[in-house]
Enzyme design. Structure first.
Site, PDB file in Angstrom:
ATOM      1  CE  LYS A   1      -7.137   6.153  -6.245  1.00 15.98           C
ATOM      2  NZ  LYS A   1      -6.456   5.130  -5.425  1.00 15.98           N
TER       3      LYS A   1
ATOM      4  NE  ARG B   1     -11.162  -4.654  -5.403  1.00 15.19           N
ATOM      5  CZ  ARG B   1     -10.572  -3.634  -4.753  1.00 15.19           C
ATOM      6  NH1 ARG B   1     -10.227  -2.537  -5.413  1.00 15.19           N
ATOM      7  NH2 ARG B   1     -10.327  -3.728  -3.458  1.00 15.19           N
TER       8      ARG B   1
ATOM      9  N   GLY C   1      -1.259   2.022  -3.387  1.00 15.43           N
ATOM     10  CA  GLY C   1      -1.341   0.968  -2.375  1.00 15.43           C
ATOM     11  C   GLY C   1      -2.173  -0.205  -2.865  1.00 15.43           C
TER      12      GLY C   1
ATOM     13  NE  ARG D   1      -0.576   3.809   2.095  1.00 13.99           N
ATOM     14  CZ  ARG D   1      -1.610   3.762   1.274  1.00 13.99           C
ATOM     15  NH1 ARG D   1      -1.464   4.157   0.001  1.00 13.99           N
ATOM     16  NH2 ARG D   1      -2.782   3.361   1.695  1.00 13.99           N
TER      17      ARG D   1
ATOM     18  CB  SER E   1      -8.033  -3.241   5.069  1.00 12.22           C
ATOM     19  OG  SER E   1      -7.272  -3.155   3.883  1.00 12.22           O
TER      20      SER E   1
ATOM     21  CG  ASP F   1     -10.396   6.302  -0.179  1.00 14.42           C
ATOM     22  OD1 ASP F   1      -9.589   6.158   0.765  1.00 14.42           O
ATOM     23  OD2 ASP F   1     -10.476   5.509  -1.133  1.00 14.42           O
TER      24      ASP F   1
ATOM     25  CE  LYS G   1      -7.105   4.551   4.012  1.00 20.28           C
ATOM     26  NZ  LYS G   1      -7.280   3.248   3.372  1.00 20.28           N
TER      27      LYS G   1
ATOM     28  NE  ARG H   1      -5.722  10.468   2.188  1.00 17.06           N
ATOM     29  CZ  ARG H   1      -6.140   9.624   1.256  1.00 17.06           C
ATOM     30  NH1 ARG H   1      -7.125   8.791   1.516  1.00 17.06           N
ATOM     31  NH2 ARG H   1      -5.578   9.615   0.058  1.00 17.06           N
TER      32      ARG H   1
HETATM   33  C1  S3P Z   1      -9.059   0.619  -1.703  1.00 17.07           C
HETATM   34  C2  S3P Z   1      -9.335   0.405  -0.393  1.00 17.07           C
HETATM   35  C3  S3P Z   1      -9.162   1.422   0.650  1.00 17.07           C
HETATM   36  C4  S3P Z   1      -9.031   2.811   0.068  1.00 17.07           C
HETATM   37  C5  S3P Z   1      -8.129   2.857  -1.119  1.00 17.07           C
HETATM   38  C6  S3P Z   1      -8.610   1.926  -2.209  1.00 17.07           C
HETATM   39  C7  S3P Z   1      -9.255  -0.492  -2.654  1.00 17.07           C
HETATM   40  O1  S3P Z   1      -8.009   1.119   1.404  1.00 17.07           O
HETATM   41  O2  S3P Z   1      -8.573   3.727   1.059  1.00 17.07           O
HETATM   42  O3  S3P Z   1      -8.071   4.170  -1.631  1.00 17.07           O
HETATM   43  O4  S3P Z   1      -9.347  -0.248  -3.860  1.00 17.07           O
HETATM   44  O5  S3P Z   1      -9.337  -1.644  -2.189  1.00 17.07           O
HETATM   45  P1  S3P Z   1      -8.059   0.042   2.582  1.00 17.07           P
HETATM   46  O6  S3P Z   1      -8.677  -1.151   2.060  1.00 17.07           O
HETATM   47  O7  S3P Z   1      -6.643  -0.179   3.027  1.00 17.07           O
HETATM   48  O8  S3P Z   1      -8.858   0.712   3.673  1.00 17.07           O
END
Ligand code: S3P
Length: 457
Positions: free
Chosen positions: A45, A50, A117, A145, A190, A342, A369, A373
């Protein structure tokens, strides 16, 4: 005949009771073994979001194969449609008619990011950059969040955005006088924040630089072909600007290693198991789960690696083969935390059955998250009867190879990864367990329970 088939076929049935539209209680029976080949893991995903977002701001048609039907990547498509982007779908192949950097036009006042998110944070960068006036909303979890992490750098660049108390969604973007590039040192590891700033940088005057101390997933950098400086002190500086060419994307999305992780752990723990997962993304910034499990003694092998930068958006893939094995305790290294963020909930299940004390520290990001978690993992392990200690930034598990989880009623907290980690715990239990709100697996892995049925049939 598959190993163990006759033994377990009478015992394995899953009973579902749906108490309301989104509150399913799933009963999971203990399993004797897991055997089979999964050829249709959900598509990754992170990569899917992206590919869709970048295709929308490129000019021309992009063809994305194996796009996930999970709720989160579908939220991204719905938001793009709300920005006037035409998307044609045929099965799991989507064609996105890209509108170019200046072509997005909100057709609704609000765009619903659902539980996702990544949709909200990456789209915030694109909306600020392309100067749109529109609000991003989300479900209860997403609306709780933290969004300051993206709003702070975006405002530093000149973006205007109103949010609710404590910088939570809804996020309402306003017109502004254009963005200026910044150099931004990430305050936390992040990929969402990194990507948000880099995406805004595609529209800003000057060169935006994002400084990363611990590497997080690098799908944005790979897919956009961004320039990166690797410093002697181990930091990376990623650059974006208006001169980055946005080309239509033609790729097939690899299987999601975060979904594969549930089978890596389940296949390691359940005796007499052999699971083969086809065409999984093994990007090195995502695959720490494999090295952590191998360090624990897991029997995990990869085969048929495809690592050709011109294919699959620069994302390597491989088949992953897991056989059951005894595990020993592990301590996660600081650099592994963002890489396996994750997968930590399901790794915690493995830690219960590993010999010795396992430690996860420096992982306070887990509290931000879909649910907290750390607290959800500690609750799940405690219900199973494991010996776990909670810390502000992680947890410690005293594991034991003879540990058999107690039958329990697990709470998913409407968090897909907690629901699936609980299911793996329940597979190893002495009697049936249940998971409340198990339908949330659809956020990333709608066919999870079908795959469980397949591996036990
Ligand atoms: C993600 C980045 C991660 C991950 C999320 C997907 C992404 O979060 O936990 O499930 O696709 O960029 P963070 O970048 O906030 O750590």
């Amino acid at each position: 005949m598959l190993k163990g088939h006759s033994l377990k076929s009478d015992k394995l049935h899953f009973s579902d009771q749906t108490y309301s539209h989104n509150f399913m209680i799933k009963t999971i029976e203990p399993v004797r073994s897991l055997n089979g080949v999964i050829t249709d893991l959900p598509a990754d995903k992170s990569i899917a979001h992206r590919a869709a977002l970048f295709a929308a701001i490129a000019k021309g048609d992009s063809t994305i194969k194996n796009y996930s039907n999970a709720a989160d990547p579908q939220s991204t498509l719905e938001c793009l449609k709300g920005l006037g982007v035409d998307i044609t779908m045929k099965g799991s192949t989507i064609v996105i008619h890209g509108r170019g950097r200046k072509g997005l036009r909100p057709v609704h006042e609000k765009l619903d990011c659902g539980n996702s998110g990544t949709t909200m944070r990456l789209l915030s960068g694109i909306l600020s950059g392309s100067n749109q006036q529109v609000c991003l909303t989300g479900d209860a979890s997403l609306s709780s969040r933290p969004m300051a992490r993206v709003l702070n750098p975006l405002r530093e660049m000149g973006a205007l955005c109103e949010s609710t108390e404590g910088e939570r969604a809804p996020l309402c973007f306003k017109n502004h006088g254009g963005l200026e590039a910044i150099t931004y040192e990430l305050p936390m590891a992040s990929a969402q924040v990194k990507s948000c700033v880099l995406l805004a940088g595609l529209f800003a005057r000057g060169e935006t630089r994002v400084v990363e101390n611990l590497p997080s997933r690098d799908h944005t950098e790979r897919m956009l072909g961004l320039e990166i400086d690797f410093n002697a002190d181990g930091t990376r500086v990623i650059k974006s600007s208006r001169s980055v060419e946005l080309r239509p994307i033609n790729m097939s999305i690899p299987g999601d290693i975060s979904g594969a992780a549930f089978w890596m752990v389940a296949g390691s723990l359940v005796p007499d198991s052999r699971i083969e997962l086809k065409q999984v993304g093994i990007n090195p910034t995502r695959s720490a789960v494999m090295s952590i499990l191998k360090r624990m003694g897991a029997d995990i092998r990869i085969a048929n690696t495809v690592d050709d930068a011109s294919l699959q958006g620069g994302e390597p893939t491989a088949d992953i083969i897991i056989k059951s094995n005894n595990l020993k305790a592990v301590e996660l290294l600081p650099a592994e935390i963002p890489n396996a963020i994750d997968e930590i909930p399901v790794l915690a299940v493995a830690m219960c059955m590993a010999k010795g004390t396992s430690k996860v520290r420096g992982a306070s990001e887990l509290r931000a998250k879909e649910t907290d978690r750390i607290s959800a993992v500690v609750e799940m392990l405690t219900k199973a009867g494991a010996d776990v200690t909670e810390y502000e930034d992680g947890f410690e598990v005293k594991g034991n190879p003879d540990f058999v989880p107690k039958p329990a009623v697990y709470a998913s907290h409407h968090d897909h990864r907690i629901a699936m980690a609980s299911a793996v715990m329940a597979m190893c239990a002495s009697d049936s367990s249940s998971i409340e709100g198990a339908d949330c697996v659809a956020v990333s892995y709608p066919s999870f329970f079908e795959h469980l049925a397949k591996l036990t049939s």
